[in-house]
Design an enzyme around this catalytic site. Structure first.
Site, PDB file in Angstrom:
ATOM      1  CG  HIS A  66      -1.241   5.391  -1.539  1.00  0.00           C
ATOM      2  ND1 HIS A  66      -1.674   4.083  -1.509  1.00  0.00           N
ATOM      3  CD2 HIS A  66      -2.343   6.153  -1.727  1.00  0.00           C
ATOM      4  CE1 HIS A  66      -2.995   4.063  -1.664  1.00  0.00           C
ATOM      5  NE2 HIS A  66      -3.419   5.303  -1.796  1.00  0.00           N
ATOM      6  CE1 TYR A  73      -7.524  11.745   1.043  1.00  0.00           C
ATOM      7  CE2 TYR A  73      -7.243  11.448  -1.310  1.00  0.00           C
ATOM      8  CZ  TYR A  73      -7.640  10.960  -0.088  1.00  0.00           C
ATOM      9  OH  TYR A  73      -8.151   9.700   0.017  1.00  0.00           O
ATOM     10  CD1 TRP A 112      -7.500   4.739  -5.877  1.00  0.00           C
ATOM     11  CD2 TRP A 112      -5.624   4.600  -7.086  1.00  0.00           C
ATOM     12  NE1 TRP A 112      -6.431   4.859  -5.014  1.00  0.00           N
ATOM     13  CE2 TRP A 112      -5.272   4.786  -5.734  1.00  0.00           C
ATOM     14  CE3 TRP A 112      -4.608   4.488  -8.027  1.00  0.00           C
ATOM     15  CZ2 TRP A 112      -3.957   4.856  -5.305  1.00  0.00           C
ATOM     16  CZ3 TRP A 112      -3.291   4.567  -7.595  1.00  0.00           C
ATOM     17  CH2 TRP A 112      -2.978   4.734  -6.252  1.00  0.00           C
ATOM     18  CE1 TYR A 126      -4.112   1.948   0.521  1.00  0.00           C
ATOM     19  CE2 TYR A 126      -2.650   3.303   1.856  1.00  0.00           C
ATOM     20  CZ  TYR A 126      -3.841   3.131   1.181  1.00  0.00           C
ATOM     21  OH  TYR A 126      -4.772   4.142   1.158  1.00  0.00           O
TER      22      TYR A 126
END
Length: 106
Positions: free
Chosen positions: A22, A41, A76, A18
């Protein structure tokens, strides 16, 4: 401007992957987020998989609706869904439940 914070749980055996995903978010995904009103964000990930998300937006429901209508987000979401615990068949975006803000120092 709304400040939105949410929690999700990344499967512990997928935490490192993960993080890698990212570190290289697709440019078209980043552009879509900006265009649909997701500002400032950030995602924070603890070693046990606790994921804390934060963003600022004019209207969170509208920002999610606009993002859900993009082709890149559908791709996504399909790729990211297997990283999370307890989605109950939902896409990760649909599982975002904003926390109630109880204090803010401006």
């Amino acid at each position: 401007m709304q400040r939105v914070c949410f929690l999700l749980k990344v499967r512990q055996d997928r935490v490192e992957e993960y993080r890698r995903r990212h570190a290289a978010v697709w440019p078209e995904m980043q552009e879509a987020l900006s265009r649909t009103g997701w500002h400032n964000y950030s995602l924070f990930l603890r070693e046990d998989g606790l994921l804390v998300g934060y963003l600022e937006t004019e209207d969170f429901d509208r920002a999610r609706e606009l993002m859900a209508a993009t082709v890149v987000n559908a791709r996504w979401q399909r790729e990211m869904a297997h990283f999370f615990e307890q989605l109950d068949g939902s896409a990760p975006d649909a599982a975002m439940r904003p926390l109630t803000e109880v204090f803010h120092l401006a």
